[in-house]
Design an enzyme around this catalytic site. Structure first.
Site, PDB file in Angstrom:
ATOM      1  N   ALA A 226      43.957  37.948  36.589  1.00 32.34           N
ATOM      2  CA  ALA A 226      43.378  38.103  35.347  1.00 32.34           C
ATOM      3  C   ALA A 226      42.204  38.850  35.374  1.00 32.34           C
ATOM      4  O   ALA A 226      41.563  39.032  36.245  1.00 32.34           O
ATOM      5  CB  ALA A 226      43.050  36.514  34.509  1.00 32.34           C
ATOM      6  N   PHE A 295      37.012  38.200  37.665  1.00 34.92           N
ATOM      7  CA  PHE A 295      38.292  38.660  38.191  1.00 34.92           C
ATOM      8  C   PHE A 295      39.126  37.606  38.930  1.00 34.92           C
ATOM      9  O   PHE A 295      38.546  36.735  39.821  1.00 34.92           O
ATOM     10  CB  PHE A 295      38.130  40.194  39.179  1.00 34.92           C
ATOM     11  CG  PHE A 295      37.857  41.273  38.462  1.00 34.92           C
ATOM     12  CD1 PHE A 295      37.684  41.411  37.058  1.00 34.92           C
ATOM     13  CD2 PHE A 295      37.668  42.274  39.160  1.00 34.92           C
ATOM     14  CE1 PHE A 295      37.254  42.519  36.466  1.00 34.92           C
ATOM     15  CE2 PHE A 295      37.278  43.623  38.744  1.00 34.92           C
ATOM     16  CZ  PHE A 295      37.010  43.683  37.252  1.00 34.92           C
ATOM     17  N   GLU A 296      40.368  37.473  38.579  1.00 31.74           N
ATOM     18  CA  GLU A 296      41.119  36.585  39.252  1.00 31.74           C
ATOM     19  C   GLU A 296      41.964  37.146  39.935  1.00 31.74           C
ATOM     20  O   GLU A 296      43.031  37.899  39.364  1.00 31.74           O
ATOM     21  CB  GLU A 296      41.793  35.504  38.301  1.00 31.74           C
ATOM     22  CG  GLU A 296      40.850  34.644  37.338  1.00 31.74           C
ATOM     23  CD  GLU A 296      40.304  33.331  38.130  1.00 31.74           C
ATOM     24  OE1 GLU A 296      41.148  33.007  39.306  1.00 31.74           O
ATOM     25  OE2 GLU A 296      39.478  32.473  37.813  1.00 31.74           O
ATOM     26  N   ILE A 297      42.222  37.176  41.387  1.00 28.85           N
ATOM     27  CA  ILE A 297      42.907  38.221  42.136  1.00 28.85           C
ATOM     28  C   ILE A 297      44.247  37.682  42.585  1.00 28.85           C
ATOM     29  O   ILE A 297      44.953  38.619  42.990  1.00 28.85           O
ATOM     30  CB  ILE A 297      42.153  38.959  43.146  1.00 28.85           C
ATOM     31  CG1 ILE A 297      41.741  37.702  44.072  1.00 28.85           C
ATOM     32  CG2 ILE A 297      40.752  39.342  42.676  1.00 28.85           C
ATOM     33  CD1 ILE A 297      41.254  38.244  45.502  1.00 28.85           C
TER      34      ILE A 297
END
Length: 426
Positions: A226, A295-297
């Site tokens: 996300a 950020f969700e990586i």
């Protein structure tokens, strides 16, 4: 008879598999030590990288404590000119990794980004000349492991631990909408602490943000894919041009690097729950960072909720390399497009300084810390208690106001006691 009983018991136990306790870790994925550095080793590698490239990188360790709980954070600064006087004229980016201990992949991404900045590793399809032209205009501060104490707990076997060394979620310990609890509030996951900035780690990060005054902030996590913008504590995004700029940049990143897999929008409106007291909301609302992101990586949505290492971190070499390659390229796209989105660096400078009001509590909390550069030299130590500084400052303000009031009262009385002199000639 004894032989018949033995045969019966053997048959019963052989027919049913052994039952494993829920608390047993035997079925959970362990840390892949072949892929992931131990926390101490990763920080040592980063310091060695800085030592090899003093023309581009500097490092300092910031330490502080609260009620006997100690924490330290390593901060790496990338600046090609290495002149502090240039910092205010350049585009400033602040990146934080490893805020939650169990999210090991985020700290590996920090190491990869620093390796590319130092030119020990390279991005494919990007010319060094073009990259250097972009980087000449930037100052980048990287916090590779914000939650060192929590990370150590994970390495000792508590693979689901996201909080710091005394059980506080650092991404719930900031002052914007602090302490509110949703109906599904889980104290193990989201303990906000005894008050905003009760934790040394958030005190250090706040002081760093206020002094550096970045144009871009990115808080890097894992658990899903996300690209989030404010807000986390409500399901809306900011109004007007700032929101459009942020969304435009995120759409570009999703298209090029996330292959349209990433969710985009406000954290509170997209992830399915509201989060109160987060770093990104503080950066946007209080520090006035024009572009503030979370950020969700990475996330394995097929993993059991108790299989935390697998849920939050790639477990095989192919996935590990894909995540690091895709997301390091995404950050260098930010380095290139971020200044263009804000048009001119001066657009931030015009809103900084005296126009950015911060309360005395906001500024002084977290100031009691110890800084050391890579040679171990102490740069700043204040041995006065936080409460005493606040008390003396408020007493000073109160006495100043009282003195001013008394002075004004004397002037008013002296004027009223003067005789009236006629201006008409006799």
């Amino acid at each position: 008879m004894a032989s018949l009983l033995s045969f019966f018991l053997f048959f019963v136990f052989a027919s049913f598999p052994p039952v494993h306790s829920e608390k047993s870790n035997s079925t959970f994925t362990p840390i892949n030590r072949d892929l992931y550095h131990a926390s101490v080793d990763l920080l040592e590698q980063i310091k060695a990288l800085v030592h090899r490239h003093p023309d581009k990188l500097t490092v300092e360790t910031i330490e502080t404590e609260n009620k006997g709980y100690q924490a330290e954070i390593t901060v790496v600064t990338y600046c090609r000119s290495r002149r502090e006087s240039d910092d205010r004229s350049k585009f400033r980016i602040l990146l934080s990794f490893g805020q939650h201990g169990r999210e090991l992949i985020t700290t590996e991404l920090a190491l990869r980004i620093l390796s590319i900045l130092s030119e020990e590793q390279f991005l494919p399809n990007i010319s060094p000349a073009s990259l250097n032209s972009t980087l000449d205009k930037l100052v980048i501060k990287v916090v590779p492991m914000e939650n060192l104490n929590g990370r150590k707990l994970v390495e000792e076997g508590d693979l689901c631990e996201r909080r710091n060394g005394r059980g506080v979620d650092l991404n719930r310990n900031w002052s914007v909408d602090w302490g509110k609890k949703e109906k599904d509030y889980d104290p193990y996951e989201e303990n906000p602490g005894t008050g905003p900035f009760s934790e040394p780690e958030t005190q250090i990060m706040r002081k760093l943000a206020l002094s550096f005054d970045p144009h871009v902030w990115v808080n890097v996590h894992s658990g899903m894919e996300a690209l989030f913008m404010p807000y986390d504590h409500k399901n809306t995004t900011p109004d007007g041009l700032p929101s459009r700029r942020m969304r435009s940049l995120l759409s570009e990143l999703n298209q090029i690097h996330c292959h349209k897999r990433c969710m985009i929008g406000s954290g509170g409106g997209s992830v399915g729950y509201l989060a109160h007291g987060t770093a990104t909301d503080y950066m946007y609302d209080i520090v006035k960072v024009p572009m503030a992101f979370t950020f969700e990586i990475y996330g394995d949505l097929t993993a059991s909720e108790k299989d935390c290492f697998k849920m939050f971190n790639p477990v095989d070499l192919t996935s590990f390399n894909r995540v690091l390659n895709d997301w390091s390229a995404a950050f260098f796209t930010i380095f290139k497009l971020g200044p263009l989105q804000l048009d001119e660096t001066q657009s931030k400078a015009s809103t900084s300084g005296l126009e950015k009001w911060v309360s005395i509590d906001e500024y002084l909390d977290g100031y009691l810390m110890e800084r050391r550069n890579r040679y171990g030299k102490k740069l700043e130590v204040l041995d006065v208690g936080m409460q005493e500084i606040r008390t003396y400052f408020r007493l000073f303000l109160l006495s100043s106001v009282l003195l001013l009031f008394m002075f004004c009262s004397r002037i008013s009385k002296s004027k009223s006691s003067r005789p009236i002199v006629s201006a008409i000639p006799l």
